[in-house]
Structure formats: structure tokens, C-alpha cells
Design a protein around this motif. Structure first.
Motif, short mmCIF file in Angstrom:
data_model
loop_
_atom_site.label_atom_id
_atom_site.label_comp_id
_atom_site.label_asym_id
_atom_site.label_seq_id
_atom_site.Cartn_x
_atom_site.Cartn_y
_atom_site.Cartn_z
N LEU A 1 20.81 85.96 125.61
CA LEU A 1 19.74 86.49 126.46
C LEU A 1 20.29 87.43 127.53
O LEU A 1 19.66 88.41 127.90
N VAL A 2 21.49 87.14 128.01
CA VAL A 2 22.11 87.97 129.06
C VAL A 2 22.37 89.39 128.54
O VAL A 2 22.18 90.37 129.26
N VAL A 3 22.81 89.49 127.29
CA VAL A 3 23.18 90.82 126.77
C VAL A 3 22.03 91.49 126.02
O VAL A 3 22.12 92.68 125.70
N ALA A 4 20.97 90.76 125.72
CA ALA A 4 19.85 91.34 124.95
C ALA A 4 19.24 92.51 125.69
O ALA A 4 18.98 92.44 126.89
N LYS A 5 18.97 93.58 124.95
CA LYS A 5 18.42 94.80 125.56
C LYS A 5 16.91 94.90 125.42
O LYS A 5 16.28 95.74 126.06
N GLY A 6 16.31 94.10 124.57
CA GLY A 6 14.89 94.22 124.31
C GLY A 6 14.02 93.75 125.46
O GLY A 6 14.40 92.84 126.22
N GLY A 7 12.85 94.35 125.57
CA GLY A 7 11.87 93.90 126.55
C GLY A 7 11.19 92.61 126.13
O GLY A 7 10.53 91.95 126.93
N TRP A 8 11.36 92.26 124.84
CA TRP A 8 10.80 91.03 124.26
C TRP A 8 11.90 90.32 123.50
O TRP A 8 12.80 90.96 122.95
#
Length: 255
Positions: free
Chosen positions: A85-92
Motif C-alpha cells: 500500500l505504501v508504494v502503490a500509485k493507484g488512486g484505488w
């Protein structure tokens, strides 16, 4: 001038987080999961978190098509998902296990439902597996905050919705604390927090497929040892959030 393609960080970009130990019998299934994400029209990022197997060989097509981070020591699914979750780039954000896959346009359908429902910050659907479909305990439609928890009478009852079917606004998921720090059932704890904090929608569609095989955690001899206690933790998390959200609600202990 050609319009720029939508980015992951905007209202259409989605990150799918998958923790994996890259076990030999799972690698092929992980590749199939990655392939199943490509049917969607919206931008999709596959975040793969390698949990405690840094020397494992990652298939080249995953290196090319996924965001990959590794932990040099085993940390468990909850921690792995939270690092993703820390590295995720998506808005969702949604999640998927390394031995499962998503139905075609599964993510598109959930995003479209969110954008069509004013105020919705999450969407979920139903699961299939190799033998059956889930019982659809939670009916399709708009869900006010707490509706999912209220549909779960006690930790002894079946959960009302498959937590892996949730597609959640990234900021809401972070505000909810991500996945609960449990040895199992961490995704149920996440679901209780997210759906108790914000409204969402359940769509009348099968969006997630669970493979049935001997290597599943649910097939181990020790799975039942902590399952009820883990579910109780998740159930009480939802109750505590609703006690704060709704003045006058009495927090009761889990049955």
C-alpha cells in the motif's frame, strides 16, 4: 493534440496488491493472475510483495509488468499488503492472492459503480471458486457505513462479503489503517474498518475467483486454531468504529 492517457494516481488508476512467497507451485498461478488484470480498460498496476524469499527467481514478464518489492525475511500477509500500500500509485486499491485471479473487467465494473454512486468510496462484488459461487449473503446495492458489519451477527457466522472483492479509495484504506495485524483474517479486519468508515456499493457481479487446492492456508491442519479469534478481532474492530461513528451506540463484546 492527443489527450494524455489517464495516470494511476487519478480517479481511474487502480493498484492490485499481491503478497507472495514465490513458492514453486504458485509462480504459474501468479503469472495467470497478472494476465487476468490486463482485460481491464482502466490503468492497472500490479504490486507484488515477495514475502521472505529474496533469492527466488521472478518470471521476466512479471518484472516487466509489475511493481515488485521484497522483504528479506518473512513478515506475513498483513504486513506485506501494508508495505504494498505504501508504494502503490493507484488512486484505488484492491488485493488478490497469488493463487487466485480476477474475472474479466472486474475492476472496470467496480470503478464504474463507484463513480455512478454519489459518495461511494468502495465497491465489492461476489466470488466464485472451482466448485461453486459464494452465497451472496450481502445483497447488491448501496451500503451505508456499518451495513456490512450489521450483516455479520457474530464472528461465529459466515462473513457477509468476500473481503478480497473490495476495491477501495487509497486514502480511505490508509485512514482505516490498511490490513489488520493478524496472522489470518487480516482482510476481514480491513473490510470491517473500510466499510464502517465510509459508504460504498455492492455490485451484482462475480469479480474474484478463488482456486481450490491442497496448498491453501484454509486446508492446513492449524488454520482453525486461530480463525475464530482472528474473526473476533475483526468483528470487534467494526463494532468499535461504529461506536465512535454513531453516538449512543453501546459497544458489546463479540458473542
Amino acid at each position: 493534440m492527443t489527450a494524455a492517457a489517464p495516470s494511476l494516481a487519478d480517479s481511474t488508476g487502480v493498484s492490485v496488491i499481491t503478497p507472495t512467497r514465490l513458492l514453486p507451485d504458485r509462480v504459474g498461478m501468479l503469472v495467470e493472475l497478472n494476465q487476468s488484470l490486463r482485460s481491464n480498460r482502466c490503468p492497472v498496476e500490479h504490486v507484488i510483495v515477495v514475502d521472505g524469499n529474496p533469492g527466488a527467481s521472478i518470471p521476466a514478464e512479471l518484472v516487466e509488468r509489475a511493481t515488485i518489492i521484497t522483504s528479506p525475511r518473512p513478515i506475513g500477509q498483513a504486513a506485506a499488503r501494508n508495505l504494498g500500500l505504501v508504494v502503490a500509485k493507484g488512486g484505488w486499491v484492491t488485493s488478490a492472492d497469488d493463487d487466485d485471479w480476477l474475472h474479466p473487467h472486474s475492476i472496470d465494473r467496480r470503478l464504474e459503480a463507484i463513480h455512478a454512486q454519489p459518495g461511494a468510496l468502495w465497491a465489492a462484488g461476489y466470488c466464485t471458486d472451482d466448485d461453486s459461487v459464494d452465497p451472496e449473503i450481502m445483497p447488491a446495492g448501496f451500503c451505508s457505513p456499518g451495513a456490512i458489519w450489521q450483516a455479520w451477527p457474530s464472528p461465529h457466522h459466515p462473513i457477509p462479503l468476500g473481503p478480497t472483492t473490495l476495491l477501495v479509495q487509497a486514502n480511505l484504506l490508509k485512514r482505516a489503517g490498511g490490513w489488520m495485524g493478524l496472522p489470518q483474517g487480516e482482510d476481514i479486519g480491513m473490510m470491517m474498518a473500510v466499510t464502517s468508515l465510509a459508504p460504498g456499493i455492492v455490485i451484482n457481479a462475480y469479480v474474484y475467483h478463488i482456486r481450490l487446492h491442497g496448498g491453501q492456508m484454509t486446508k492446513t491442519s492449524w488454520f482453525d486454531d486461530l480463525e475464530l479469534l482472528s474473526r473476533r478481532s475483526a468483528w470487534e474492530r467494526g463494532a468499535a468504529i461504529l461506536a465512535q461513528q454513531l453516538p449512543g451506540r453501546v459497544l458489546i463484546a463479540a458473542p
